[in-house]
Design an enzyme around this catalytic site. Structure first.
Site, PDB file in Angstrom:
ATOM      1  N   HIS A  17      12.258  13.000   2.461  1.00 27.80           N
ATOM      2  CA  HIS A  17      11.139  13.152   3.431  1.00 27.80           C
ATOM      3  C   HIS A  17      10.812  14.698   3.687  1.00 27.80           C
ATOM      4  O   HIS A  17       9.783  15.144   3.615  1.00 27.80           O
ATOM      5  CB  HIS A  17      11.136  12.677   4.989  1.00 27.80           C
ATOM      6  CG  HIS A  17      11.312  11.129   4.602  1.00 27.80           C
ATOM      7  ND1 HIS A  17      12.232  10.447   5.550  1.00 27.80           N
ATOM      8  CD2 HIS A  17      10.368  10.137   3.951  1.00 27.80           C
ATOM      9  CE1 HIS A  17      12.140   9.209   5.312  1.00 27.80           C
ATOM     10  NE2 HIS A  17      10.946   8.935   4.383  1.00 27.80           N
ATOM     11  N   LYS A  41       6.795  -4.572  12.783  1.00 29.79           N
ATOM     12  CA  LYS A  41       7.857  -4.168  12.039  1.00 29.79           C
ATOM     13  C   LYS A  41       9.089  -3.929  13.257  1.00 29.79           C
ATOM     14  O   LYS A  41       9.023  -3.304  14.377  1.00 29.79           O
ATOM     15  CB  LYS A  41       7.764  -2.809  11.642  1.00 29.79           C
ATOM     16  CG  LYS A  41       7.193  -2.687  10.070  1.00 29.79           C
ATOM     17  CD  LYS A  41       7.407  -1.336   9.445  1.00 29.79           C
ATOM     18  CE  LYS A  41       6.492  -1.365   8.109  1.00 29.79           C
ATOM     19  NZ  LYS A  41       6.799  -0.081   7.477  1.00 29.79           N
ATOM     20  N   ARG A  90       8.934   7.840  -5.730  1.00 30.06           N
ATOM     21  CA  ARG A  90      10.165   7.916  -6.310  1.00 30.06           C
ATOM     22  C   ARG A  90      10.141   7.440  -7.516  1.00 30.06           C
ATOM     23  O   ARG A  90      10.744   7.978  -8.523  1.00 30.06           O
ATOM     24  CB  ARG A  90      11.455   7.356  -5.603  1.00 30.06           C
ATOM     25  CG  ARG A  90      11.878   8.104  -4.347  1.00 30.06           C
ATOM     26  CD  ARG A  90      12.498   7.222  -3.372  1.00 30.06           C
ATOM     27  NE  ARG A  90      11.455   6.280  -2.814  1.00 30.06           N
ATOM     28  CZ  ARG A  90      11.468   5.564  -1.566  1.00 30.06           C
ATOM     29  NH1 ARG A  90      12.583   6.131  -0.751  1.00 30.06           N
ATOM     30  NH2 ARG A  90      10.683   5.046  -1.120  1.00 30.06           N
ATOM     31  N   SER A 128      15.511   5.652   3.427  1.00 31.67           N
ATOM     32  CA  SER A 128      15.887   5.110   4.742  1.00 31.67           C
ATOM     33  C   SER A 128      16.670   3.971   4.621  1.00 31.67           C
ATOM     34  O   SER A 128      17.740   3.889   5.292  1.00 31.67           O
ATOM     35  CB  SER A 128      14.735   5.204   5.777  1.00 31.67           C
ATOM     36  OG  SER A 128      13.957   6.371   5.564  1.00 31.67           O
TER      37      SER A 128
HETATM   38  P1  ADP Z   1       7.056   3.519   4.913  1.00 31.32           P
HETATM   39  O1  ADP Z   1       6.512   3.440   6.403  1.00 31.32           O
HETATM   40  O2  ADP Z   1       5.946   3.538   3.777  1.00 31.32           O
HETATM   41  O3  ADP Z   1       8.124   2.703   4.394  1.00 31.32           O
HETATM   42  P2  ADP Z   1       8.977   5.950   4.828  1.00 31.32           P
HETATM   43  O4  ADP Z   1       9.215   6.287   6.268  1.00 31.32           O
HETATM   44  O5  ADP Z   1       9.882   4.907   4.055  1.00 31.32           O
HETATM   45  O6  ADP Z   1       7.552   5.229   4.730  1.00 31.32           O
HETATM   46  O7  ADP Z   1       8.523   7.114   3.852  1.00 31.32           O
HETATM   47  C1  ADP Z   1       7.210   7.793   3.989  1.00 31.32           C
HETATM   48  C2  ADP Z   1       6.978   8.723   2.788  1.00 31.32           C
HETATM   49  O8  ADP Z   1       7.882   9.288   2.196  1.00 31.32           O
HETATM   50  C3  ADP Z   1       6.418   7.315   1.613  1.00 31.32           C
HETATM   51  O9  ADP Z   1       5.280   7.860   1.222  1.00 31.32           O
HETATM   52  C4  ADP Z   1       7.611   7.455   0.895  1.00 31.32           C
HETATM   53  O10 ADP Z   1       7.508   7.007  -0.603  1.00 31.32           O
HETATM   54  C5  ADP Z   1       8.136   8.736   0.762  1.00 31.32           C
HETATM   55  N1  ADP Z   1       9.531   8.686   0.562  1.00 31.32           N
HETATM   56  C6  ADP Z   1      10.711   8.187   1.176  1.00 31.32           C
HETATM   57  N2  ADP Z   1      11.688   8.537   0.629  1.00 31.32           N
HETATM   58  C7  ADP Z   1      11.313   9.721  -0.214  1.00 31.32           C
HETATM   59  C8  ADP Z   1      12.048  10.184  -1.343  1.00 31.32           C
HETATM   60  N3  ADP Z   1      13.674  10.182  -1.231  1.00 31.32           N
HETATM   61  N4  ADP Z   1      11.682  11.272  -1.935  1.00 31.32           N
HETATM   62  C9  ADP Z   1      10.210  11.368  -1.930  1.00 31.32           C
HETATM   63  N5  ADP Z   1       9.453  10.619  -1.186  1.00 31.32           N
HETATM   64  C10 ADP Z   1       9.939   9.914  -0.301  1.00 31.32           C
END
Ligand code: ADP
Length: 158
Positions: A17, A41, A90, A128
């Site tokens: 992130h 959620k 990703r 995450s």
């Molecule tokens: P969500 O609520 O959609 O699950 P996340 O908190 O997992 O979102 O992630 C927020 C954003 O960050 C999303 O666009 C997700 O694809 C992106 N993201 C998460 N991990 C990575 C990573 N390792 N590299 C690039 N983008 C990431």
């Protein structure tokens, strides 16, 4: 002045992130990181805990701010007059999910553009949910998340 938003659950925030934030803040004049709070959620960290960790991680960047959102993200963006939403991608699975989400958002709010940013190769498999799982097994987290998050995870699982 071009402002963009980067929304997500960030449960917890990871280096993946942070990398997207760092690269987005270099493109846009201002970046608003939006911590989503979706009542449907289940999160490991409360919205306030996720916000506090994120604030700590982006403190060094003056053009990045953090906010909570318990409504539709596009509604928050409309209210704040932000027209660009950044999402990290990703792999094709992410792209498939993200493209559908962006279509939905486009239908809800045609004035908002979703921009996809590819992850750096080193964060390709960082998510995450894996971080939470590794923390539950007391694995070493320091390559995946900053110390503030690693500490918070250790506390959660102790
Ligand atoms: P969500 O609520 O959609 O699950 P996340 O908190 O997992 O979102 O992630 C927020 C954003 O960050 C999303 O666009 C997700 O694809 C992106 N993201 C998460 N991990 C990575 C990573 N390792 N590299 C690039 N983008 C990431």
């Amino acid at each position: 002045m071009i402002r963009a938003a980067f929304p997500g659950s960030f449960d917890p925030p990871t280096f993946g992130h942070i990398d997207i934030i760092e690269r987005s803040r270099a493109i846009f004049d201002e970046l608003l990181v939006v911590i989503a709070e979706n009542k449907q959620k289940q999160y490991l960290f409360s919205a306030e805990e996720r916000r506090a960790m994120m604030v700590e991680m982006v403190r060094k960047w003056k053009n990045v701010t953090v906010t909570l959102c318990d409504t539709l993200i596009v509604d928050l963006l409309k209210k704040q007059n932000i027209k660009i939403m950044v999402r990290g991608v990703r792999n094709v699975t992410d792209f498939s999910y993200e493209s559908e989400l962006s279509m939905m958002n486009k239908a809800l709010s045609p004035g908002i553009e979703t921009i996809f940013m590819m992850t750096r190769p080193e964060y390709l498999v960082l998510r995450s949910s894996s971080v939470r799982e590794l923390a539950a097994f007391k694995g070493d987290l320091l390559a995946l998340v900053p110390p503030v998050v690693a500490d918070a995870l250790s506390k959660k699982y102790n």
